[in-house]
Structures are given as structure tokens and as C-alpha cells.
Write a protein that holds these residues in place. Sequence first.
Motif, PDB file in Angstrom:
ATOM      1  N   GLY A   1      22.056 -54.683  27.814  1.00  0.00           N
ATOM      2  CA  GLY A   1      21.081 -54.135  28.756  1.00  0.00           C
ATOM      3  C   GLY A   1      19.944 -53.404  28.061  1.00  0.00           C
ATOM      4  O   GLY A   1      18.775 -53.507  28.465  1.00  0.00           O
ATOM      5  N   GLU A   2      20.276 -52.672  27.019  1.00  0.00           N
ATOM      6  CA  GLU A   2      19.249 -51.943  26.270  1.00  0.00           C
ATOM      7  C   GLU A   2      18.337 -52.881  25.491  1.00  0.00           C
ATOM      8  O   GLU A   2      17.116 -52.660  25.406  1.00  0.00           O
ATOM      9  CB  GLU A   2      19.927 -50.957  25.320  1.00  0.00           C
ATOM     10  N   LEU A   3      18.919 -53.935  24.919  1.00  0.00           N
ATOM     11  CA  LEU A   3      18.113 -54.902  24.183  1.00  0.00           C
ATOM     12  C   LEU A   3      17.123 -55.597  25.112  1.00  0.00           C
ATOM     13  O   LEU A   3      15.955 -55.808  24.751  1.00  0.00           O
ATOM     14  CB  LEU A   3      19.020 -55.928  23.505  1.00  0.00           C
ATOM     15  N   VAL A   4      17.586 -55.943  26.315  1.00  0.00           N
ATOM     16  CA  VAL A   4      16.698 -56.587  27.278  1.00  0.00           C
ATOM     17  C   VAL A   4      15.538 -55.650  27.645  1.00  0.00           C
ATOM     18  O   VAL A   4      14.380 -56.081  27.747  1.00  0.00           O
ATOM     19  CB  VAL A   4      17.489 -57.004  28.533  1.00  0.00           C
ATOM     20  N   TYR A   5      15.835 -54.371  27.849  1.00  0.00           N
ATOM     21  CA  TYR A   5      14.774 -53.399  28.115  1.00  0.00           C
ATOM     22  C   TYR A   5      13.730 -53.429  26.997  1.00  0.00           C
ATOM     23  O   TYR A   5      12.520 -53.425  27.255  1.00  0.00           O
ATOM     24  CB  TYR A   5      15.361 -51.984  28.217  1.00  0.00           C
ATOM     25  N   CYS A   6      14.201 -53.445  25.758  1.00  0.00           N
ATOM     26  CA  CYS A   6      13.271 -53.431  24.622  1.00  0.00           C
ATOM     27  C   CYS A   6      12.407 -54.693  24.588  1.00  0.00           C
ATOM     28  O   CYS A   6      11.202 -54.624  24.329  1.00  0.00           O
ATOM     29  CB  CYS A   6      14.042 -53.282  23.318  1.00  0.00           C
ATOM     30  N   TYR A   7      13.020 -55.853  24.846  1.00  0.00           N
ATOM     31  CA  TYR A   7      12.226 -57.086  24.877  1.00  0.00           C
ATOM     32  C   TYR A   7      11.160 -57.026  25.966  1.00  0.00           C
ATOM     33  O   TYR A   7      10.015 -57.437  25.753  1.00  0.00           O
ATOM     34  CB  TYR A   7      13.139 -58.296  25.098  1.00  0.00           C
ATOM     35  N   ASN A   8      11.528 -56.502  27.117  1.00  0.00           N
ATOM     36  CA  ASN A   8      10.560 -56.430  28.206  1.00  0.00           C
ATOM     37  C   ASN A   8       9.460 -55.409  27.943  1.00  0.00           C
ATOM     38  O   ASN A   8       8.342 -55.546  28.454  1.00  0.00           O
ATOM     39  CB  ASN A   8      11.275 -56.100  29.519  1.00  0.00           C
ATOM     40  N   ILE A   9       9.770 -54.389  27.179  1.00  0.00           N
ATOM     41  CA  ILE A   9       8.763 -53.375  26.850  1.00  0.00           C
ATOM     42  C   ILE A   9       7.844 -53.854  25.726  1.00  0.00           C
ATOM     43  O   ILE A   9       6.624 -53.726  25.810  1.00  0.00           O
ATOM     44  CB  ILE A   9       9.454 -52.053  26.448  1.00  0.00           C
ATOM     45  N   VAL A  10       8.431 -54.422  24.687  1.00  0.00           N
ATOM     46  CA  VAL A  10       7.658 -54.803  23.501  1.00  0.00           C
ATOM     47  C   VAL A  10       6.929 -56.128  23.712  1.00  0.00           C
ATOM     48  O   VAL A  10       5.816 -56.321  23.226  1.00  0.00           O
ATOM     49  CB  VAL A  10       8.588 -54.881  22.265  1.00  0.00           C
TER      50      VAL A  10
END
Length: 565
Positions: A385-394
Amino acid sequence: MPSAVQMPSRKLKSPPSLPVGGLRVIPLGGLGEIGRNMTVFEFGGKLLVVDCGVLFPEEHQPGIDVILPDFTAIRDRLKDIVGIVLTHGHEDHIGGVPYLLKERPDIPVIGSELTLAFITAKLTEHRITPTTVHVEAGDRHVAGPFECEFVAVNHSIPDGLAVAIRTDAGLVLHTGDFKMDQFPLDERITDLRHFARLGEEGVDLFLTDSTNAEVPGFTTSERDLTPAIDQVFATAPKRIIVSSFASHIHRIQQVLDAAHAHGRKVAFVGRSMVKNMGIAAELGYLKIPAGLVVDFKKLRSMPETKVALVCTGSQGEPLAALSRMASETHQIRLSPGDTVLLASSLIPGNENAIYGIINKLTDLGVKVVHKGNAKVHVSGHASAGELVYCYNIVRPTHVLPVHGESKHLHANAELAIRTGIDPGKVLIGRDGTTVDLIDGRARISGQVEAGLVYVDGHTVGKVTEETLVERRMLQEGGVVTVVAIVDADTNALTEPLEFIAKGFVHDAQVFDGAVAKVTAALGRESAAKLEDLEDLEALIAQTVTRHLERAYRRAPLVTVVVIDA
């Protein structure tokens, strides 16, 4: 239909010369294993190293202390290295630095305050005085053609940093090890606003921590462990022995807080634990109430209900304090009623060693509290879940998952694709796979040497896979030495073969068949023509080995001594 993920073929050759204006990424460790993390960036004829860690050996690597990245690909270019950036102070990211600096001691080492303190102490043991560059989150530092910008990230050790690397080829963001704990003990969260700003600028290549990519949801907060740790201290009838990584400052802070709340004195046991906690306390990363920590020798005279020990050995390392306590070879002797708290996760490959320690402790009547039966540890790595957040942010253009076994890298790649990143721009590499960023396009360009480099005592790189095969044979089957006295002209036996066995259980007749087969082998015309003593020894060794494998179903190490009559 979407293009396929970029993966290295088994036939990759050395990469071509890097074109002017291109950036090359060379992972020398951490892709395919959890450990020995090291990535080299090449631009404009210069090299920047990010992390240089060690990997701890598994059971099939007997006698090995640690495993290093392979420096072969950069050994002829040490003068071109403009710096070593360290993302944080864990051994799998800094443990190899002394070995690289032994080859060129003046390479600048760039990192945060705590990371530099840990690596400086380690280098002192190797009699190396490093050139250090202290950076903090938000800082920018220029090293040769590389501009490095540092971002605060949360991990299981304070002062972790991600690093954004700018060159004329584009912007690369390397997360290091991180998670997104929203209630961290040190109140230092992963700076997603900084990640977002870099994303707005345009991240051409995103190197992301893959360790927990298979784990759904979000990693549990460190603060959620406090009740379970407190429960151990509230209910333990005698001494409490806490085993953790010597760099896990957050967890040890929780232990100190619990001990203080329940009126127990604490002693650190183990050289690395004493050293690292001393550094952390001196720099203010570890808060120790006055009078709480004492020398463990003073604890002997105190009531067992008022004692807590913090030691190394949570991974079952044979020479660490907890392992020696379990084997009753340590000056601290455990007894029924003591409680051992294992406050670290299991590193893949160490499971058997850890379970062996747990069984030994249980046989001593000790209660063992660990991740399997209590909520006493959380991971330091971002879950899916955290990795997906990072992909969507970056919103990176290209993704190169790092830090993980093959299954973790593939899981991380799948997460990136699910967020909308073109599969053809997701790259899955292995140690030594080179990735070139040229004209805004990243592609796999070749393969460099990136084998395992074994540290065995004071020797580095001299132990080979063949050496380990021999050690495993000694470990599993013992050794049989064959003494053969032969005629110098015909290579025929002039005396009966003599067999000397160590660690190889056998009956009186087991070697009878071997004698007959060696005699027959030496009687062949081809054997009579052998002039090299090593060839003759090899023939006898192969013959005896085959006989023992077929007749006895064992494979001892067979050595041969040939004496000319």
C-alpha cells in the motif's frame, strides 16, 4: 497490448561504452538477495556509489563471516569515484565500506549524522580515517557531475535518507530503505511532500525498496508494539533478556522506556551493542533516563526481578551473545523463569538458526517471546500500500525495483504497472545488470561481473564456490585420505592402499571394493601413461569417490597422497 517488462536475458554481454550524455546504473548487490546493497552510477566519466553493504552467510556457506559486493567492475576505475552516499546505518548498507576504502581510502563518504558516526566507528576498527561529508534532509551536495538532493525517510533506524541524483541525463530517485510510519517514535516521517516536488520536476528513473512488496496494506507503526513490550516487562517473573540488531535504536528505545516504567535496570551486552548504543546516546538519538543503564556485572548483585539485558544475536549468529547464552558458553547463564524477547524480524536464510536458538532456550526453561507469538516486531520496510502511494505521488517515467529477492522485485514491478506505469518502462534486473538512461529512455544494456565475495577471517575473495563445496563435504561426509605407493615407471601399486578416515563412519569392508577398483583403474594403459602426479591423484580420488557414493551412499571429501616407490 502493453509491452513486456524489461528483464535481462541470460546471454547478456558486457555493456558498450556509455554515450556522451548518458547515465549508467550498475547494481552490484541487493538485486536477488536481501543484503550487500550497492549501486554505482556512471556519468561523464565519473562514478557515484550509493551504499556498500554486506550479506550475512547462510547454512550452506560454512565458515564465512560476511559476503561483499563484487568490486571487479569498478576496480580499474577507483580514481573516478567521486563519493559514497550512505542512505542509513544498517550493516547491509554500510558493512562493505571498509573493504572499498582499503582499495582507495580518500573516497568521500556522504551521509547523515548517525550514519557517519556508525561508519566512522567501524572504520576506526579497520584503522581507516575517512573523509566524511555530513548532509541532512533537504540538503544538496555536488559530487563531480552528480548533484545529490537528500530526502528524509522513516526506517527502523534514525536518520535515514533517500537520495535524488541529478545529471544532464535526467533525475533518478533512490528511496533507500523506507516505510511510511505516520506515528514514528522519533517523529520523523517519510517526506512525501518532498517526493511530490521531485515528481513534479519529473523523475526519469525510480529505484524503490522491494522488501515488503508482497505484503498487502501498510506496515504497522512502531508505536503499536509498545503494549506488547510493556506486557513482557509487567509479567516476567525473573530476568528479561532482549535480543535485537545492534543498530535498531527505535526498538531499544522502547525497551528502555518499558524497563524504566517497571523499575528494572538495563545493561548492554555485546561489543557492537555497547558501541552503537553509546554513539546513539551521545548524539541524542537514544534517550536514556539517568541511572537506568549500568554495567552488566553490577546486575549480578541485584534481584532478578529488577534486571534487563539487551544483547545481540537475534539472527542466531553463532558467536553473538544470545547464541552463546543458549549454548551455555556465555558468562551469563540463563535459568528457568528467565524471559527472552526476540525483538527483530527473521532475515531470510536465518530461519533454521533462529529456531534452533529458540529450541535451546526453551530446553533451558526460558520463556521466549518472538514475532510468532506476540506483537513485538514490525518491519522497517514499506508494504504494498505504501509503495503504491509513492508511485502515485512520484509518477516516475521508469522504475527499477531494488533491495529484494527475485520474488520481491517482481511483486514491486507489478505494483508499479498497476498504478499506470508502462510495463515496457519497468525494469527488473539482477546483480550486475546495467541500465542506461539515454535521451530520456532507460533500457537494460548489459551485464558486468557481480559475484559473491566471501570474507573468511582475514582473507577476502579467496574462498571460492569450490572451497565451499569442499567444506560442505567435510561437514556432511567427513574426509578420507588415501595413501598410494606406486611404481614410478608403471603407476601400478607396489603396496596396499592405506585409508585414513576422519568424520566418516564406516565398517571394515567398505574400502575393499575401493582397493579393487583403484587397482583396476591404475592397470589401464591410459593410467600407465600419466606423468603428472596431480593427474594420478585425481584418478585415484575419482575412483574412490565413485565407489563410496555407490556402495555407501555418502560423499566424503577424498584426498590422495601418491608416493613414488
